[in-house]
Design a protein around this motif. Structure first.
Motif, mmCIF file in Angstrom:
data_model
loop_
_atom_site.group_PDB
_atom_site.id
_atom_site.type_symbol
_atom_site.label_atom_id
_atom_site.label_comp_id
_atom_site.label_asym_id
_atom_site.label_seq_id
_atom_site.Cartn_x
_atom_site.Cartn_y
_atom_site.Cartn_z
ATOM 1 N N MET A 1 -9.955 -8.889 -8.964
ATOM 2 C CA MET A 1 -9.140 -7.731 -9.307
ATOM 3 C C MET A 1 -7.654 -8.066 -9.302
ATOM 4 N N ALA A 2 -7.260 -9.013 -8.473
ATOM 5 C CA ALA A 2 -5.851 -9.434 -8.439
ATOM 6 C C ALA A 2 -5.428 -10.010 -9.779
ATOM 7 N N LYS A 3 -6.348 -10.700 -10.440
ATOM 8 C CA LYS A 3 -6.041 -11.269 -11.756
ATOM 9 C C LYS A 3 -6.005 -10.186 -12.837
ATOM 10 N N LEU A 4 -6.880 -9.196 -12.697
ATOM 11 C CA LEU A 4 -7.000 -8.167 -13.720
ATOM 12 C C LEU A 4 -5.904 -7.107 -13.617
ATOM 13 N N LEU B 1 0.846 -1.189 0.000
ATOM 14 C CA LEU B 1 0.000 0.000 0.000
ATOM 15 C C LEU B 1 0.889 1.249 0.000
ATOM 16 N N PRO B 2 0.719 2.142 -0.994
ATOM 17 C CA PRO B 2 1.556 3.342 -1.066
ATOM 18 C C PRO B 2 1.472 4.190 0.206
ATOM 19 N N ALA B 3 2.552 4.888 0.501
ATOM 20 C CA ALA B 3 2.654 5.668 1.732
ATOM 21 C C ALA B 3 1.564 6.736 1.839
ATOM 22 N N ASP B 4 1.111 7.261 0.703
ATOM 23 C CA ASP B 4 0.069 8.298 0.732
ATOM 24 C C ASP B 4 -1.202 7.825 1.430
ATOM 25 N N ASP C 1 -0.853 -5.296 -10.143
ATOM 26 C CA ASP C 1 0.019 -4.267 -9.572
ATOM 27 C C ASP C 1 -0.731 -3.201 -8.782
ATOM 28 N N VAL C 2 -2.050 -3.238 -8.797
ATOM 29 C CA VAL C 2 -2.838 -2.278 -8.023
ATOM 30 C C VAL C 2 -3.073 -2.846 -6.624
ATOM 31 N N PRO C 3 -2.723 -2.108 -5.568
ATOM 32 C CA PRO C 3 -2.909 -2.619 -4.204
ATOM 33 C C PRO C 3 -4.371 -2.948 -3.920
ATOM 34 N N ARG C 4 -4.564 -4.035 -3.188
ATOM 35 C CA ARG C 4 -5.915 -4.522 -2.904
ATOM 36 C C ARG C 4 -6.099 -4.746 -1.400
ATOM 37 N N ILE D 1 -7.820 -0.560 -4.427
ATOM 38 C CA ILE D 1 -9.201 -1.020 -4.456
ATOM 39 C C ILE D 1 -9.468 -1.920 -3.251
ATOM 40 N N MET D 2 -10.732 -2.013 -2.875
ATOM 41 C CA MET D 2 -11.116 -2.886 -1.770
ATOM 42 C C MET D 2 -12.573 -3.281 -1.948
ATOM 43 N N SER D 3 -12.978 -4.302 -1.195
ATOM 44 C CA SER D 3 -14.365 -4.751 -1.231
ATOM 45 C C SER D 3 -14.641 -5.607 -0.003
#
Length: 249
Positions: free
Chosen positions: A153-156, A2-5, A159-162, A142-144
């Motif tokens: 979303m991990a498959k799609l 997860l990015p520091a921001d 590289d986007v944190p989940r 993203i989250m859910s």
């Protein structure tokens, strides 16, 4: 990771909404107010009839507009003409919000459950969301509540944190969810298999043992929804960051 921001900027829940000021939750006005203050922004997604991700929290239109019925029964064009009650904004699309934010602040996107029982019937909203995020230049996660959605979303977008949105899943809060599902999800068993790197947990349950266990393994802990400076002070004893509304964090 997860990015520091997402850990250094408080996150405005459904953006920096204030109905008294004409800024309805998840509206462009609330989003702009959060950008102006330098806060991170949390938004929610529902899917239109024609497969467009709309920035709107509820399944139904009743609470936030003068219309009735499900979001999923209207096209994006129709939804975009509906004014949010208490303000002048209409319901925005995710594409419009991404253009508005343009990477200026971190954006935390909650994909609302489309299965109806937090089960495996996912895909269309995730696919449409991923297509829009693929070329987005900005800090996003993203989250859910639905772990199947997060795993998809991990498959799609690997590289986007989940993350998983989590809570104690009490029956009165989740009347349509089967008891066995509620009891299982309350233990946050899907963190690893969903490829998550954070949770956003119900703030008054932050002392749950499973939250502590995940933190020890390196999971980042966000929480929802903080509504006062006192709650913020208490939450920050455990959580890495907060999602807030109703005051300025």
């Amino acid at each position: 990771m997860l990015p520091a921001d997402f850990l250094t900027r408080p996150i405005a829940h459904r953006a920096l909404h204030d109905k008294a000021a004409g800024r309805v939750e998840n509206s462009p006005s609330a989003i702009q107010a959060a950008i102006d203050k330098g806060y991170g922004i949390e938004i929610d997604l529902q899917l239109s009839k024609d497969g467009v991700p709309m920035v709107f929290h509820d399944y139904a239109l009743n609470r936030l507009t003068n219309q009735t019925g499900a979001v999923a029964q209207r096209t994006a064009a129709e939804l975009s003409q509906i004014t949010l009650t208490g303000g002048n904004d209409t319901i925005p699309t995710l594409a419009e919000v991404l253009e508005q934010v343009s990477g200026r602040v971190p954006l935390l996107i909650e994909i609302k459950d489309q299965d109806g029982a937090l089960g495996p019937k996912v895909g269309p909203l995730e696919d449409a969301t991923a297509a829009l995020l693929k070329d987005y230049i900005g800090t996003v996660a993203i989250m859910s509540f639905n772990p199947h959605s997060v795993a998809h979303m991990a498959k799609l977008l690997p590289d986007v944190p989940r993350g998983l949105t989590t809570c104690d899943y009490l029956a009165e809060d989740w009347p349509t969810i089967p008891k066995a599902t509620r009891e299982r999800l309350a233990q946050i068993p899907d963190y690893e298999t969903a490829g998550a790197c954070f949770i956003s947990h119900q703030y008054d349950e932050l002392d749950a043992g499973r939250v502590s266990e995940l933190a020890k393994t390196g999971a980042k802990i966000l929480c929802w929804t903080i509504r006062s400076t006192e709650q913020e002070k208490n939450a920050r004893q455990i959580a890495d960051n907060i999602t807030f509304e109703g005051y300025l964090a």
